[in-house]
Every structure is written in C-alpha cells, then in structure tokens.
Design an enzyme around this catalytic site. Structure first.
Site, mmCIF file in Angstrom:
data_model
loop_
_atom_site.group_PDB
_atom_site.id
_atom_site.type_symbol
_atom_site.label_atom_id
_atom_site.label_comp_id
_atom_site.label_asym_id
_atom_site.label_seq_id
_atom_site.Cartn_x
_atom_site.Cartn_y
_atom_site.Cartn_z
ATOM 1 N N LYS A 128 102.562 88.042 9.968
ATOM 2 C CA LYS A 128 103.406 86.903 9.555
ATOM 3 C C LYS A 128 102.818 85.574 10.033
ATOM 4 O O LYS A 128 102.694 84.631 9.263
ATOM 5 C CB LYS A 128 104.837 87.058 10.111
ATOM 6 C CG LYS A 128 105.544 88.324 9.640
ATOM 7 C CD LYS A 128 106.958 88.409 10.173
ATOM 8 C CE LYS A 128 107.073 88.509 11.679
ATOM 9 N NZ LYS A 128 106.459 89.719 12.286
ATOM 10 N N ARG A 166 115.865 87.424 11.908
ATOM 11 C CA ARG A 166 115.635 88.816 12.303
ATOM 12 C C ARG A 166 116.839 89.678 11.934
ATOM 13 O O ARG A 166 116.778 90.891 12.059
ATOM 14 C CB ARG A 166 115.415 88.938 13.812
ATOM 15 C CG ARG A 166 114.201 88.183 14.350
ATOM 16 C CD ARG A 166 112.900 88.789 13.887
ATOM 17 N NE ARG A 166 112.000 89.234 14.923
ATOM 18 C CZ ARG A 166 111.005 88.499 15.444
ATOM 19 N NH1 ARG A 166 110.793 87.279 15.055
ATOM 20 N NH2 ARG A 166 110.207 89.019 16.339
ATOM 21 N N ARG A 201 95.297 91.629 19.660
ATOM 22 C CA ARG A 201 95.640 90.248 19.278
ATOM 23 C C ARG A 201 95.312 89.253 20.401
ATOM 24 O O ARG A 201 95.597 89.497 21.563
ATOM 25 C CB ARG A 201 97.129 90.164 18.942
ATOM 26 C CG ARG A 201 97.604 88.729 18.752
ATOM 27 C CD ARG A 201 98.869 88.648 17.962
ATOM 28 N NE ARG A 201 100.020 89.210 18.648
ATOM 29 C CZ ARG A 201 101.244 89.261 18.111
ATOM 30 N NH1 ARG A 201 101.448 88.812 16.873
ATOM 31 N NH2 ARG A 201 102.232 89.783 18.784
#
Ligand code: ADP
Ligand code: AMP
Length: 217
Positions: A13, A88, A127
């Site tokens: 995202k 969310r 990441r």
C-alpha cells in the site's frame, strides 16, 4: 478524487501510494506514517499509539479517527487524497464518509491489493524505511542504490520494530481487511481488486487501470 488503498500489512500500500500520488498529484495520507511521526516526536498521542503498534494491534478508533479528520482539514486534501492504511474497519470508513459528505465528496475508489500470507511474511522481513521521508524499500525486491541511504532524500533507512517476526505474526492475524469493510465498498460500487503479487510496475499499472480515466488526463 478520494481513493482508499486496502490490503494486509506488507501488501504494498505505502509503496504504491507513493507511486500513485506522483502519477495523479493526489496527496498521500498514511495513518501509519502519522503515528510513526508522533512516536518519533514523543507526543502523548505517540505514546498511546506505540503501546498498540508494538503489539501488532490497531490503535483505538477514537484516537485514529480524530487524527485522520484533522489531517483531512488541511488545504492539500481539499479536492482529493489517497488514503493508505485507513480505514481499517467499517467504523473508520463511516467516519471518513461523513466528513467527505460534508464537503459534497465521497470515496471514488477502494483499491484492494491481494497478496498471499507467505509473500507478506517475506516482504515485511526485508522491508526498510526512510526515517526522514517514509519511502519504502525492500532489501531484495526493491533495494536502495546505496545500502542504508534513501534514494529520494538521502535520509537514513531503518527496519521497523513492528516488522520483527512475532509482531508480524500478530499483525497478519489482526490486521487483514475485515470482510465487512470490503463489503462496505463493494456495495457502494467503488471496490476494485488488484493482484499484488506481481512486479512493482505491473501492480502500479493495474492500480491505475482500476482507478480508471483520470479527470485531468
Ligand atoms: P504496506 O504499506 O501495505 O504495509 P509496503 O508498501 O510497505 O506495504 O511494502 C511492504 C514491503 O514489500 C516493502 O519492503 C516493499 O519494498 C515490498 N514490496 C511492495 N510491493 C512489492 C511487490 N509488488 N513485489 C515485491 N516486493 C514488494
Ligand atoms: P501501517 O504503517 O499501516 O502498517 O501501520 C502501522 C501501525 O499503526 C499498525 O500496526 C497500527 O497499530 C497503527 N495504525 C495505522 N493505521 C491505523 C488505523 N487506520 N487504525 C488503527 N491503527 C492504525
């Protein structure tokens, strides 16, 4: 135009929001980035948020919605925005819709990025993020030109505390988009689903196609 990006942690995202913001001119609003900034600045909100983030849990709606609605009032979000990591759940979605309705706007697209659990774990483990500008990298899939340094702003790259294996497990259990949230946007005719398990450029292309003709194009 107002767009929400939906997907589990690690779906891409943030990476795609930055690319789409560059392509469309929409401002990128990430509640995760906002919480991380509060944590970095040691604010009261940051202290509250951190206690949830460290456990892989969602920050309570009351706190999150208030922060998001305040951000939405900024002039750069007056005509459109790309939301990443918000909403969310349906409560958050409704709060956003109500605020947009007051200005005669609505969510035009909800883009759901789908990725398998196995791939999500691999992505979150590798990441790296920029401390200064929030740019996202991956040590194998999307490395910076110089290890540890952000290509965009020269800032220092770091690995998020919540990308440690036990927190990743909690996040994947607790933070996949709930079925009723997906249904909320499907019912409104704005949901588009994109296969997130493709090379970065292919995902960007699929998302742009899912957004459809761009008003100023
Ligand atoms: P999210 O914001 O949904 O949590 P990120 O954009 O931070 O996800 O991406 C998670 C990790 O996966 C990052 O390290 C990123 O570089 C990597 N990544 C994102 N999209 C892809 C992709 N299509 N293929 C391979 N790796 C990806
Ligand atoms: P993210 O950067 O989107 O992965 O978010 C990092 C963390 O911030 C999450 O694990 C949550 O604890 C918190 N967070 C971000 N966005 C929200 C939201 N919309 N609602 C509740 N918590 C959030």
């Amino acid at each position: 135009m107002y767009i929400v990006l939906l997907g589990p942690p690690g779906a891409g995202k943030g990476t795609q929001a930055q690319r789409l913001a560059a392509a469309t001119g929409l401002v990128h609003i990430s509640t995760g980035d906002m919480f991380r900034e509060h944590v970095r600045n040691g604010t009261e909100l940051g202290k509250v948020a951190k206690s949830y983030m460290d456990r892989g849990e969602l920050v309570p709606d009351e706190v999150t919605i208030a922060m998001l609605l305040e951000r939405l009032e900024q002039p750069d979000a007056a005509k459109g925005a790309m939301f990443d990591g918000y909403p969310r759940n349906v409560t958050q979605a409704r709060a956003l819709d109500e605020a947009l309705a007051k200005r005669g706007a609505k969510i035009d697209r909800a883009l759901l990025i789908e990725v398998s659990d196995e791939e999500l774990v691999a992505r979150l483990g590798g990441r790296w993020m920029c401390r200064r500008c929030g740019a996202v990298y991956h040590e194998r899939n999307d490395p910076p030109k110089t290890p540890g340094i952000c290509d965009r702003c020269g800032g220092e790259l770091y690995q998020r505390d919540d990308d440690k294996p036990d927190v990743v497990r909690a996040r994947l259990e607790k933070q996949k988009p709930p079925a009723d949230l997906i249904e909320y946007y499907r019912e409104r005719g704005v949901l588009r689903t994109v296969n997130g398990e493709q090379p970065l450029d292919a995902v960007t292309q699929a998302l742009l196609e899912a957004i459809g003709p761009w008003p100023s194009a």
